[in-house]
Design a protein around this motif. Structure first.
Motif, short mmCIF file in Angstrom:
data_model
loop_
_atom_site.label_atom_id
_atom_site.label_comp_id
_atom_site.label_asym_id
_atom_site.label_seq_id
_atom_site.Cartn_x
_atom_site.Cartn_y
_atom_site.Cartn_z
N ASP A 2 16.32 -1.34 15.63
CA ASP A 2 17.16 -2.38 15.00
C ASP A 2 16.50 -2.95 13.76
O ASP A 2 17.16 -3.52 12.91
CB ASP A 2 17.43 -3.58 15.93
N GLN A 3 15.17 -2.86 13.69
CA GLN A 3 14.50 -3.39 12.51
C GLN A 3 13.99 -2.25 11.63
O GLN A 3 13.90 -1.11 12.11
CB GLN A 3 13.37 -4.37 12.90
N PRO A 4 13.65 -2.52 10.36
CA PRO A 4 13.14 -1.45 9.51
C PRO A 4 11.84 -0.85 10.06
O PRO A 4 11.11 -1.53 10.79
CB PRO A 4 12.87 -2.16 8.17
N LYS A 5 11.58 0.39 9.68
CA LYS A 5 10.41 1.12 10.20
C LYS A 5 9.10 0.35 10.01
O LYS A 5 8.23 0.37 10.88
CB LYS A 5 10.35 2.49 9.50
N ALA A 6 8.96 -0.35 8.88
CA ALA A 6 7.71 -1.06 8.59
C ALA A 6 7.41 -2.14 9.63
O ALA A 6 6.26 -2.56 9.78
CB ALA A 6 7.76 -1.70 7.20
N PHE A 7 8.45 -2.58 10.35
CA PHE A 7 8.26 -3.64 11.35
C PHE A 7 8.41 -3.11 12.77
O PHE A 7 8.43 -3.89 13.73
CB PHE A 7 9.17 -4.84 11.06
N ALA A 8 8.47 -1.80 12.92
CA ALA A 8 8.41 -1.20 14.27
C ALA A 8 7.02 -1.47 14.83
O ALA A 8 6.05 -1.59 14.08
CB ALA A 8 8.65 0.30 14.17
N LYS A 9 6.90 -1.58 16.15
CA LYS A 9 5.59 -1.83 16.76
C LYS A 9 4.77 -0.54 16.79
O LYS A 9 5.22 0.48 17.30
CB LYS A 9 5.76 -2.35 18.20
N LEU A 10 3.57 -0.61 16.21
CA LEU A 10 2.60 0.48 16.31
C LEU A 10 1.40 -0.13 17.03
O LEU A 10 0.66 -0.91 16.44
CB LEU A 10 2.21 0.97 14.91
N GLY A 11 1.26 0.22 18.32
CA GLY A 11 0.27 -0.51 19.11
C GLY A 11 0.76 -1.94 19.27
O GLY A 11 1.90 -2.18 19.62
N GLU A 12 -0.11 -2.90 18.94
CA GLU A 12 0.21 -4.33 19.14
C GLU A 12 0.96 -4.95 17.97
O GLU A 12 1.62 -5.97 18.11
CB GLU A 12 -1.10 -5.12 19.29
N ASP A 13 0.79 -4.35 16.79
CA ASP A 13 1.23 -5.00 15.54
C ASP A 13 2.38 -4.26 14.89
O ASP A 13 2.65 -3.11 15.21
CB ASP A 13 0.05 -5.02 14.55
N PRO A 14 3.05 -4.91 13.93
CA PRO A 14 4.03 -4.17 13.14
C PRO A 14 3.33 -3.04 12.39
O PRO A 14 2.19 -3.21 11.95
CB PRO A 14 4.56 -5.20 12.13
N LEU A 15 4.01 -1.92 12.27
CA LEU A 15 3.46 -0.73 11.62
C LEU A 15 2.80 -1.08 10.28
O LEU A 15 1.69 -0.62 9.98
CB LEU A 15 4.60 0.27 11.43
N LEU A 16 3.46 -1.91 9.48
CA LEU A 16 2.97 -2.28 8.14
C LEU A 16 1.55 -2.83 8.17
O LEU A 16 0.79 -2.68 7.20
CB LEU A 16 3.93 -3.31 7.52
N ALA A 17 1.17 -3.47 9.29
CA ALA A 17 -0.16 -4.10 9.37
C ALA A 17 -1.28 -3.07 9.20
O ALA A 17 -2.31 -3.37 8.59
CB ALA A 17 -0.32 -4.83 10.69
N GLU A 18 -1.07 -1.88 9.74
CA GLU A 18 -2.16 -0.88 9.78
C GLU A 18 -2.54 -0.40 8.37
O GLU A 18 -3.70 -0.52 7.97
CB GLU A 18 -1.74 0.28 10.70
N PRO A 19 -1.58 0.13 7.57
CA PRO A 19 -1.98 0.56 6.22
C PRO A 19 -2.41 -0.61 5.35
O PRO A 19 -3.28 -0.47 4.49
CB PRO A 19 -0.72 1.24 5.68
N LEU A 20 -1.81 -1.78 5.57
CA LEU A 20 -2.16 -2.94 4.75
C LEU A 20 -3.61 -3.35 5.01
O LEU A 20 -4.39 -3.58 4.06
CB LEU A 20 -1.20 -4.09 5.09
N ARG A 21 -4.00 -3.38 6.29
CA ARG A 21 -5.38 -3.72 6.64
C ARG A 21 -6.34 -2.69 6.04
O ARG A 21 -7.39 -3.03 5.48
CB ARG A 21 -5.51 -3.73 8.16
N ARG A 22 -5.96 -1.42 6.11
CA ARG A 22 -6.85 -0.36 5.62
C ARG A 22 -7.01 -0.41 4.10
O ARG A 22 -8.11 -0.18 3.58
CB ARG A 22 -6.32 1.01 6.06
N LEU A 23 -5.93 -0.68 3.37
CA LEU A 23 -6.03 -0.80 1.90
C LEU A 23 -6.86 -2.03 1.54
O LEU A 23 -7.68 -2.00 0.62
CB LEU A 23 -4.65 -0.88 1.25
N GLU A 24 -6.62 -3.13 2.27
CA GLU A 24 -7.38 -4.37 2.04
C GLU A 24 -8.87 -4.12 2.20
O GLU A 24 -9.68 -4.60 1.42
CB GLU A 24 -6.89 -5.45 3.02
N GLU A 25 -9.23 -3.33 3.21
CA GLU A 25 -10.65 -3.12 3.52
C GLU A 25 -11.29 -2.05 2.65
O GLU A 25 -12.52 -1.91 2.63
CB GLU A 25 -10.82 -2.74 5.00
#
Ligand code: CTP
Ligand code: MG
Length: 221
Positions: A19-42
């Protein structure tokens, strides 16, 4: 040199079917978008990040960036109807100080510092674009209507191409001046005669398209 990353996350994710866009699908505990965002930030390679969010989802994307403490996020903008439109919207936020621009699909969450380093390196040798890819291992067949095989396509020299893709900022801006459409950024650079090279990608940069892909990438977290 100042490296800006455009994280394109504005797709609807129709093939994922939530029902929500792919970027906000749950990947593990967090929205999918969190993972690449954290990795680019780091990543030490990346100086600034532009997030291209699904239209009407800019606010949740800003909140997510704040929760992650992603201080490199300079701008969150709404994407467009196609991936090309979304990249164009992101590029409009990239400031003149940028020397190189990385464009990355949020749907490929497991971006690594190694692959970012590999795509940035050839830019200093004058390439107009660098893409990560994997040599095609399977036999390729062209299949017609009704499922009949039309031909077997020689796979020599064929690569499946991923993101992040790296470009000199001025080259990418010129490539997006017109209104041509393409499934990746490099195709627009190639279309203007730019020289693009391929470096080794990463099997874990699998693009999440279906629910099975989401499960597989979650198992790699
Ligand atoms: N993308 C985007 N804006 C669009 C379409 C796609 O920013 N209008 C982004 C997606 O968010 C994704 C990447 O481009 O990170 C690759 O697109 P794809 O995997 O096709 O994602 P979706 O378009 O969301 O999925 P679907 O095609 O199943 O709807
Ligand atoms: Mg799509």
């Amino acid at each position: 040199m100042s490296v800006w990353a455009i994280l394109v996350a504005a797709g609807r994710g129709e093939r994922l079917g939530l029902d929500q866009p792919k970027a906000f699908a749950k990947l593990g505990e967090d929205p999918l978008l969190a993972e690449p965002l954290r990795r680019l930030e780091e990543s030490d390679w990346v100086d600034a990040i532009v997030v291209v969010a699904p239209p009407a989802w800019e606010e949740p994307a800003i909140l997510l960036a704040e929760e992650l403490g992603a201080g490199k996020v300079v701008s969150v903008v709404a994407g467009g109807e196609t991936r090309t439109d979304s990249v164009r919207a992101g590029l409009a936020e990239v400031r003149d100080e940028a020397v190189a621009v990385l464009v990355h699909d949020a749907a490929r969450p497991l971006v690594t510092d190694d692959v970012i380093g590999r795509v940035l390196a050839p830019l200093s040798q004058g390439w107009d674009g660098v893409v990560p890819g994997l040599a095609v291992a399977d036999t390729l067949k062209r299949v017609g209507d009704g499922g009949a095989v039309v031909e077997t396509v020689p796979r020599d020299g064929l690569w499946a191409v991923q993101t992040p893709q790296a470009f000199p900022a001025d080259v990418l801006r010129r490539a997006y001046e017109g209104d041509a459409e393409a499934t990746d950024c490099a195709a627009l650079v190639e279309g203007r005669g730019g020289r693009v090279t391929v470096v080794e990608g990463d099997a874990r940069l699998l693009k999440i398209t279906t629910p099975a892909d989401l499960e597989r990438v979650a198992s790699w977290l």
